[in-house]
Design a protein around this motif. Structure first.
Motif, PDB file in Angstrom:
ATOM      1  N   SER A  32       0.961  -1.046   0.041  1.00 44.47           N
ATOM      2  CA  SER A  32       0.029  -0.042  -0.081  1.00 44.47           C
ATOM      3  C   SER A  32       0.741   1.296   0.113  1.00 44.47           C
ATOM      4  O   SER A  32       2.032   1.199   0.301  1.00 44.47           O
ATOM      5  CB  SER A  32      -1.066   0.055   1.297  1.00 44.47           C
ATOM      6  N   SER A  33       0.316   2.403  -0.074  1.00 41.98           N
ATOM      7  CA  SER A  33       1.007   3.807  -0.269  1.00 41.98           C
ATOM      8  C   SER A  33       1.009   4.416   0.914  1.00 41.98           C
ATOM      9  O   SER A  33       1.272   5.668   1.154  1.00 41.98           O
ATOM     10  CB  SER A  33       0.152   4.676  -1.188  1.00 41.98           C
ATOM     11  N   LYS A  34       0.596   3.577   2.074  1.00 39.15           N
ATOM     12  CA  LYS A  34       0.641   4.166   3.505  1.00 39.15           C
ATOM     13  C   LYS A  34       1.792   4.859   4.094  1.00 39.15           C
ATOM     14  O   LYS A  34       3.074   4.499   3.272  1.00 39.15           O
ATOM     15  CB  LYS A  34       0.085   3.375   4.476  1.00 39.15           C
ATOM     16  N   ALA A  63      -1.240  11.125   5.923  1.00 37.30           N
ATOM     17  CA  ALA A  63      -1.301   9.488   6.259  1.00 37.30           C
ATOM     18  C   ALA A  63      -0.846   8.641   4.964  1.00 37.30           C
ATOM     19  O   ALA A  63      -0.556   7.494   5.289  1.00 37.30           O
ATOM     20  CB  ALA A  63      -2.828   9.218   6.149  1.00 37.30           C
ATOM     21  N   GLY A  64      -0.698   9.437   3.675  1.00 35.54           N
ATOM     22  CA  GLY A  64       0.075   8.389   2.831  1.00 35.54           C
ATOM     23  C   GLY A  64       1.220   9.084   2.217  1.00 35.54           C
ATOM     24  O   GLY A  64       1.872  10.103   2.589  1.00 35.54           O
ATOM     25  N   GLN A  65       2.129   8.263   1.471  1.00 40.02           N
ATOM     26  CA  GLN A  65       3.190   8.942   0.952  1.00 40.02           C
ATOM     27  C   GLN A  65       3.069   9.869  -0.176  1.00 40.02           C
ATOM     28  O   GLN A  65       2.131   9.669  -0.893  1.00 40.02           O
ATOM     29  CB  GLN A  65       4.139   7.844   0.271  1.00 40.02           C
ATOM     30  N   ALA A  91      -4.948   7.133  -1.809  1.00 33.64           N
ATOM     31  CA  ALA A  91      -4.329   6.010  -1.140  1.00 33.64           C
ATOM     32  C   ALA A  91      -4.648   4.815  -2.307  1.00 33.64           C
ATOM     33  O   ALA A  91      -5.822   4.785  -2.999  1.00 33.64           O
ATOM     34  CB  ALA A  91      -4.855   5.696   0.272  1.00 33.64           C
ATOM     35  N   ASP A 116      -7.075  12.658   3.841  1.00 30.80           N
ATOM     36  CA  ASP A 116      -5.832  11.501   3.391  1.00 30.80           C
ATOM     37  C   ASP A 116      -6.263  10.408   4.514  1.00 30.80           C
ATOM     38  O   ASP A 116      -5.667   9.271   4.185  1.00 30.80           O
ATOM     39  CB  ASP A 116      -4.441  12.266   3.611  1.00 30.80           C
ATOM     40  N   THR A 117      -6.448  10.860   5.564  1.00 35.83           N
ATOM     41  CA  THR A 117      -6.815   9.779   6.651  1.00 35.83           C
ATOM     42  C   THR A 117      -7.789   9.081   6.346  1.00 35.83           C
ATOM     43  O   THR A 117      -7.615   7.569   6.603  1.00 35.83           O
ATOM     44  CB  THR A 117      -7.094  10.376   8.206  1.00 35.83           C
ATOM     45  N   THR A 120      -6.730   6.421   3.612  1.00 37.94           N
ATOM     46  CA  THR A 120      -5.621   5.503   4.048  1.00 37.94           C
ATOM     47  C   THR A 120      -6.402   4.375   4.991  1.00 37.94           C
ATOM     48  O   THR A 120      -6.014   3.189   4.756  1.00 37.94           O
ATOM     49  CB  THR A 120      -4.654   6.258   4.859  1.00 37.94           C
ATOM     50  N   ASP A 124      -6.505   0.352   4.530  1.00 39.82           N
ATOM     51  CA  ASP A 124      -5.769  -0.525   5.614  1.00 39.82           C
ATOM     52  C   ASP A 124      -6.988  -1.593   6.006  1.00 39.82           C
ATOM     53  O   ASP A 124      -6.694  -2.860   6.090  1.00 39.82           O
ATOM     54  CB  ASP A 124      -5.741   0.428   6.633  1.00 39.82           C
TER      55      ASP A 124
END
Length: 327
Positions: A32-34, A63-65, A91, A116-117, A120, A124
């Motif tokens: 994942s991109s987390k 929250a993500g890259q 995400a 973003d949270t 993500t 997840d």
């Protein structure tokens, strides 16, 4: 339940037979991109609190890259913050389970709190739920529904503030050797790319898109007109504590030949909405899945990059490792 290899009784939830060691759930991988642990991306300080705020500069870690490229060999993806957003509110995750390829893209609703949270948290939660159903022999449709429900529950749990809770869109694709199963809530899209036979498999959950789809051919969702009233493009379905209907729309498609499934956020499809043009661009790149996703991400950046971008590329039929090889 009994082990298919030795016939000994097994308990629901076991991953291996305690008698013969047979794997009961196919080997899986997912990425994942987390955001990864590390110093504050704004000032470099290592003093980042549990809530993601830097104790030195006060900025919140996304929250993500901001940029990530995910590679599982037979499928791949890429995501980028774009040129104008403070953080990446998209995400994504990709996975393999046996001979199946899976991708999920979630796009945080920018007008909500901590989008973003939300995106993500959805990733997840959904991928483990989706893979668990598939691993137990459930159908891709059932897995799609389970993954979406898990994502919706996770985003609702973020819940505050009550008047503007974290929200995101959702789209997933499961590619097997015989069919493609797509599920979505919102306006992130999945495309089937096969030259002249290319099509958009999803219909945006906006008023304009729904009206356009009603006027198109059956089974061929149609994008809203370029000059559509911006108000009609607003989402009518999403994931979040203030959302109504969060059950996914599910489409099952049986390709008649090789092609590519592309799953993306509007950071890409705002620049390449037409399936045939997206197919041409993808074919012209001619690279493995991750490199293709990265090149299309760069195309979106070069075209303006006004939004976050997330793209997953899944060839059909999916790559199947030789029997007995590590996965």
């Amino acid at each position: 339940m009994s082990c298919p290899a030795c016939g000994v009784s097994i308990v629901d939830g076991d991953r291996f037979c305690e008698s013969c060691g047979h794997r009961l759930i196919p080997a899986l991988q997912w990425l994942s991109s987390k955001a990864l642990p590390g110093p504050c991306p704004h000032c470099g300080s290592s003093d980042v609190g549990a809530q993601g705020y830097c104790e030195n500069c006060g900025q919140r870690r996304g929250a993500g890259q901001d940029h990530a490229e995910l590679d599982l060999g037979g499928l791949g993806g890429a995501t980028d913050r774009g040129h104008h957003k403070a953080r990446n509110e998209d995400a994504m995750a990709i996975a393999t389970l046996g001979a199946a390829s899976i991708a999920v893209v979630c796009d945080g609703v920018s007008s909500s709190t901590r989008p973003d949270t939300a995106a993500t948290a959805a990733i997840d939660a959904c991928m483990p739920a989706l893979l668990e159903v598939l691993g137990r022999g459930g159908s891709p449709r059932t897995a799609t529904e389970a993954g979406t429900r898990a994502a919706a529950k996770a985003v609702v749990a973020l819940g505050t503030p009550a008047d503007n809770p974290p929200s995101c869109t959702y789209v997933s694709a499961i590619v097997t050797g015989t069919e493609v199963t797509v599920g979505w809530v919102g306006d992130s899209r999945a495309y089937w790319l096969d030259g002249a036979e290319s099509s958009c498999l999803t219909t945006d959950d906006s008023l304009a898109a729904q009206l356009a789809a009603r006027g198109g051919e059956a089974g061929q969702p149609t994008a809203p007109a370029a000059d559509a009233d911006p108000r009609s493009l607003a989402l009518i379905r999403w994931l979040g504590a203030d959302a109504g209907d969060t059950e996914p729309t599910v489409v099952v498609f049986a390709p008649t030949g090789p092609g590519t499934v592309l799953v993306c956020s509007d950071g890409l499809h705002r620049y390449l909405p037409e399936p045939d043009k997206l197919a041409e661009a993808t074919a012209a790149i001619g690279e493995p899945p991750t490199a293709t996703a990265a090149a299309l991400t760069q195309f979106a950046l070069d075209s303006g990059g006004v939004d976050n971008i997330a793209i997953a590329v899944l060839p059909f039929p999916p790559y199947e490792p030789p029997e007995g090889s590590a996965q």
